[in-house]
Design a protein around this motif. Sequence first.
Motif, PDB file in Angstrom:
ATOM      1  N   VAL A  66      37.632 -44.956  11.287  1.00 43.97           N
ATOM      2  CA  VAL A  66      37.427 -45.837  10.218  1.00 43.97           C
ATOM      3  C   VAL A  66      36.425 -47.217  10.572  1.00 43.97           C
ATOM      4  N   GLY A 101      33.015 -46.043  10.721  1.00 42.24           N
ATOM      5  CA  GLY A 101      32.389 -45.885   9.530  1.00 42.24           C
ATOM      6  C   GLY A 101      32.258 -44.366   9.160  1.00 42.24           C
ATOM      7  N   ALA A 141      38.728 -53.314   9.238  1.00 42.24           N
ATOM      8  CA  ALA A 141      37.719 -52.399   8.895  1.00 42.24           C
ATOM      9  C   ALA A 141      38.159 -52.161   7.279  1.00 42.24           C
ATOM     10  N   VAL A 142      39.304 -51.896   7.169  1.00 41.03           N
ATOM     11  CA  VAL A 142      39.577 -51.650   5.496  1.00 41.03           C
ATOM     12  C   VAL A 142      39.250 -52.707   4.581  1.00 41.03           C
ATOM     13  N   THR A 143      39.612 -53.962   5.156  1.00 40.49           N
ATOM     14  CA  THR A 143      39.565 -55.105   4.419  1.00 40.49           C
ATOM     15  C   THR A 143      38.148 -55.460   4.210  1.00 40.49           C
ATOM     16  N   PHE A 144      37.352 -55.914   5.514  1.00 40.94           N
ATOM     17  CA  PHE A 144      36.229 -56.694   5.586  1.00 40.94           C
ATOM     18  C   PHE A 144      34.873 -55.628   5.623  1.00 40.94           C
ATOM     19  N   LEU A 145      35.230 -54.497   6.335  1.00 44.02           N
ATOM     20  CA  LEU A 145      34.398 -53.586   6.693  1.00 44.02           C
ATOM     21  C   LEU A 145      34.497 -52.135   5.957  1.00 44.02           C
ATOM     22  N   PRO A 146      34.378 -52.002   4.572  1.00 48.80           N
ATOM     23  CA  PRO A 146      34.824 -50.679   3.841  1.00 48.80           C
ATOM     24  C   PRO A 146      33.994 -49.418   4.384  1.00 48.80           C
ATOM     25  N   GLN A 147      32.757 -49.660   4.708  1.00 48.19           N
ATOM     26  CA  GLN A 147      31.928 -48.864   4.979  1.00 48.19           C
ATOM     27  C   GLN A 147      31.724 -48.562   6.869  1.00 48.19           C
ATOM     28  N   GLY A 148      32.649 -49.562   7.472  1.00 46.83           N
ATOM     29  CA  GLY A 148      32.824 -49.666   8.838  1.00 46.83           C
ATOM     30  C   GLY A 148      31.576 -50.335   9.578  1.00 46.83           C
TER      31      GLY A 148
END
Length: 149
Positions: free
Chosen positions: A78, A81, A120-127
């Motif tokens: 995750v 990405g 990752a889930v909050t700020f980097l949805p594509q990693g």
Amino acid sequence: LKQRIINSRVGRALIAIRDNQLAANGCGVNVQKYKIISFALSAFFTAYAGAMYAHLVTFISPESFQYAQSVLFLTMLVFGGNGNLWGPVWGAVVITLVQEGLQSLQDYQMLIYGLFLLIAVTFLPQGLYGLVRKLISHIGHKKGASQDA
């Protein structure tokens, strides 16, 4: 090779199912068939990886596969990405470096993995892979704009 798979009939069907299962079904894609194919392929590669791991360590027991290790792999996927080749590799490198750097905080290992997943889930949805692609695109766009002026 990747583009040939993605642009094939099967690849387009899998992308349609991933994006919107109901719409894919409405467009005539046999969702059940492609889900079974996906599951079978996933099981094949998982079994292959398990066989290679068993060959490497020469001993397998249920204690070899703990919950923390599964969370670690998920965090790597995750954070790096998914949906591409380099994202999980970058995630594995970064998380391994963090893990080695924070050996003294081993009691808080699961908390740290949870924080990385949350970031990752909050700020980097594509990693990390998606972040690097955006940065490269942004830098390339700025270079093109400055050369035009």
